[in-house]
Scaffold this active site. Sequence first.
Site, PDB file in Angstrom:
ATOM      1  CG  ASP A 124      38.032  43.126  32.395  1.00 27.85           C
ATOM      2  OD1 ASP A 124      38.499  42.551  31.394  1.00 27.85           O
ATOM      3  OD2 ASP A 124      36.999  43.826  32.373  1.00 27.85           O
ATOM      4  CG  HIS A 269      37.245  40.688  37.250  1.00 23.80           C
ATOM      5  ND1 HIS A 269      35.954  40.243  37.079  1.00 23.80           N
ATOM      6  CD2 HIS A 269      37.245  42.012  36.947  1.00 23.80           C
ATOM      7  CE1 HIS A 269      35.198  41.267  36.698  1.00 23.80           C
ATOM      8  NE2 HIS A 269      35.956  42.354  36.611  1.00 23.80           N
TER       9      HIS A 269
HETATM   10 ZN   LIG Z   1      37.591  46.319  35.703  1.00 18.97          ZN
END
Ligand SMILES: [Zn+2]
Length: 311
Positions: A124, A269
């Site tokens: 992400d 992430h």
């Molecule tokens: Zn996020």
Amino acid sequence: MSGNHLFQQLRKKWRFVALALTAAAISFIVGALMPGNQQGSNNPATARVQVQNLNQFLTVNPSAKQVADDRTAFNVDRTVEKLLTVLESKEKLLTFVPPEQFQATTVFEGKVKNSEKVIALTVDDGPWPETTEQMLDIFQQNDVKATFFWIGKSIENSPEIARRVVARGHAIGNHTWHHWYDPMDAATAADEIDRTAKLIYETTGVKTTFFRPPGGVLNNGLAKYAKQQNYAVVMWSVTSADTDPRAQPSAFVNNVLKGAKPGAIVLMHDGGGDRSRTVKALPEMIAGLKKQGYRFVTIPELLEIQGQSAA
Ligand SMILES: [Zn+2]
């Protein structure tokens, strides 16, 4: 524009180009074959005579003309068809749509058979300078396809990296423009998602109706709008917890290896801050999952597998 219309356009254009090329080729060949005319093919006047001779030949031999026309038309059609096949398969590769039964639903994990050892890594907040590309290399070395949920602002900052992610064959999802958690009105929610979708398309050609709500917040208006637009809202079942500022990369690895199960969706992430620890953890994470017998699938693939095993 409909496929048929595009086909007609291409056919017209290609027919013209092919006819011009064929005419040029024929006049060149005729020029080369004509005795005493070795230097003549560069001379427009001579070329004109050659074309006249050829036309005359074709007029007195109508069957030769028919063969020439048919062959040109056949080759043009084949070229256009090949081109369209390439365009269609390219569009297919760039379109990420959930199977119908998952549209307008929220997915936390893939419900697959225990023997189906598949797992989906999701990444992400990118695309992000350095870390995204480092992860891309690790994924490539390990033959792993992942799913990237992008923030509009991040794409704006790193469009080239976005294109690289797509070129490597990963799946793409929408993660809003600003990454806001707080409740918002319907118009703002729509703008957060639509604006990002538009930039994803303009930057990479990708169309996606996979959505991940920032922070996993499902009640601030974003998930509601996404469902109205038939997105699949994709959560996760295992977090690497790589946003914990104090944790070591080995902790991320442990979190994932402990939580892994068939159909799991793993959160990590590549952007939104310094993700060098995630990059560090990634090879060991992948190696550990492989050792447990997992193969890596994208979110669209995972839902496809679940859909098939339910059928
Ligand atoms: Zn996020």
